[in-house]
Design a protein around this motif. Structure first.
Motif, short mmCIF file in Angstrom:
data_model
loop_
_atom_site.label_atom_id
_atom_site.label_comp_id
_atom_site.label_asym_id
_atom_site.label_seq_id
_atom_site.Cartn_x
_atom_site.Cartn_y
_atom_site.Cartn_z
N SER A 44 -3.05 3.84 -2.61
CA SER A 44 -3.23 2.87 -3.69
C SER A 44 -2.46 1.60 -3.37
N GLY A 45 -2.85 0.54 -4.04
CA GLY A 45 -2.16 -0.73 -3.89
C GLY A 45 -2.83 -1.66 -2.90
N HIS A 46 -2.18 -2.78 -2.68
CA HIS A 46 -2.67 -3.80 -1.77
C HIS A 46 -1.55 -4.21 -0.82
N ALA A 47 -1.92 -4.53 0.40
CA ALA A 47 -0.93 -4.90 1.41
C ALA A 47 -0.37 -6.31 1.17
N PHE A 48 -1.20 -7.22 0.72
CA PHE A 48 -0.82 -8.62 0.55
C PHE A 48 -0.27 -9.22 1.85
N PHE A 49 -0.85 -8.78 2.97
CA PHE A 49 -0.47 -9.33 4.27
C PHE A 49 -1.14 -10.70 4.49
N CYS A 86 -4.67 -3.99 5.33
CA CYS A 86 -5.62 -3.34 4.42
C CYS A 86 -6.83 -2.80 5.20
N ALA A 87 -7.35 -3.61 6.09
CA ALA A 87 -8.52 -3.20 6.87
C ALA A 87 -8.18 -1.99 7.75
N GLY A 88 -7.00 -2.00 8.35
CA GLY A 88 -6.60 -0.88 9.20
C GLY A 88 -6.45 0.40 8.42
N VAL A 89 -5.77 0.33 7.27
CA VAL A 89 -5.57 1.52 6.44
C VAL A 89 -6.92 2.05 5.94
N SER A 90 -7.79 1.15 5.53
CA SER A 90 -9.11 1.56 5.06
C SER A 90 -9.92 2.21 6.18
N ALA A 91 -9.92 1.61 7.34
CA ALA A 91 -10.68 2.15 8.47
C ALA A 91 -10.18 3.53 8.87
N VAL A 92 -8.87 3.68 8.94
CA VAL A 92 -8.28 4.96 9.35
C VAL A 92 -8.56 6.05 8.32
N SER A 93 -8.35 5.75 7.05
CA SER A 93 -8.50 6.78 6.01
C SER A 93 -9.97 7.15 5.77
N PHE A 140 -7.79 2.02 -4.59
CA PHE A 140 -7.41 3.42 -4.80
C PHE A 140 -8.37 4.34 -4.06
N LEU A 141 -7.80 5.30 -3.32
CA LEU A 141 -8.59 6.33 -2.65
C LEU A 141 -7.83 7.64 -2.75
N SER A 142 -8.51 8.66 -3.22
CA SER A 142 -7.94 10.00 -3.31
C SER A 142 -8.86 10.95 -2.57
N CYS A 143 -8.28 11.84 -1.79
CA CYS A 143 -9.06 12.81 -1.02
C CYS A 143 -8.38 14.17 -1.10
N GLU A 144 -9.15 15.18 -1.50
CA GLU A 144 -8.61 16.54 -1.57
C GLU A 144 -9.52 17.47 -0.78
N ILE A 145 -8.90 18.32 0.03
CA ILE A 145 -9.63 19.29 0.83
C ILE A 145 -9.91 20.52 -0.05
N PRO A 146 -11.16 20.99 -0.08
CA PRO A 146 -11.45 22.17 -0.89
C PRO A 146 -10.66 23.39 -0.40
N GLY A 147 -10.40 24.31 -1.30
CA GLY A 147 -9.66 25.52 -0.94
C GLY A 147 -10.58 26.60 -0.37
N ILE A 204 0.86 -1.18 0.00
CA ILE A 204 0.00 0.00 0.00
C ILE A 204 0.90 1.22 0.00
N ASP A 205 0.66 2.11 -0.96
CA ASP A 205 1.39 3.38 -1.03
C ASP A 205 0.46 4.50 -0.60
#
Length: 114
Positions: free
Chosen positions: A20-25, A34-41, A65-72, A2-3
């Motif tokens: 992006s990516g997969h942990a493959f743990f 993967c579950a931890g990163v998903s839950a946190v983000s 893939f998850l992208s998040c941008e804060i509005p200006g 996971i990057d």
């Protein structure tokens, strides 16, 4: 792997992040990294919306893939609350990286133009 890329503006505030990516743990459905990163983000995004009323610009795909941008142009007090929530997310992701560093990598970048 996971990057996670966290992009800060020139004022050192988190402007966006991309995961992006997969942990493959472990096998799908049993991968605690993967579950931890998903839950946190996703939890951080939900908290931003619920506690500040701001809806980040989000792109999500089935391939991890998850992208998040804060509005200006947000009021300063709102931006401070958002930053606290996103910095909390970074602390949690770093904690996961410390324990499972072979499955997740966090990179920080500075936004060149504001």
């Amino acid at each position: 792997m996971i990057d996670v890329t966290v992009i800060r503006n020139k004022s050192d505030k988190i402007q966006s992040f991309v995961i992006s990516g997969h942990a493959f743990f472990a096998k799908r459905g049993k991968d605690i990294v993967c579950a931890g990163v998903s839950a946190v983000s996703v939890g951080a995004i939900n908290a931003v919306h619920a506690l500040t009323g701001v809806t980040p610009l989000i792109e999500q795909k089935d391939d991890g893939f998850l992208s998040c941008e804060i509005p200006g142009n947000l009021p300063e007090d709102t931006m401070e609350k958002i930053q606290l929530l996103l910095e909390g997310m970074v602390v949690s992701l770093r904690t996961i990286e410390e324990e499972y560093g072979q499955h997740i990598k966090i990179t920080f970048k500075k936004q060149e133009v504001e």
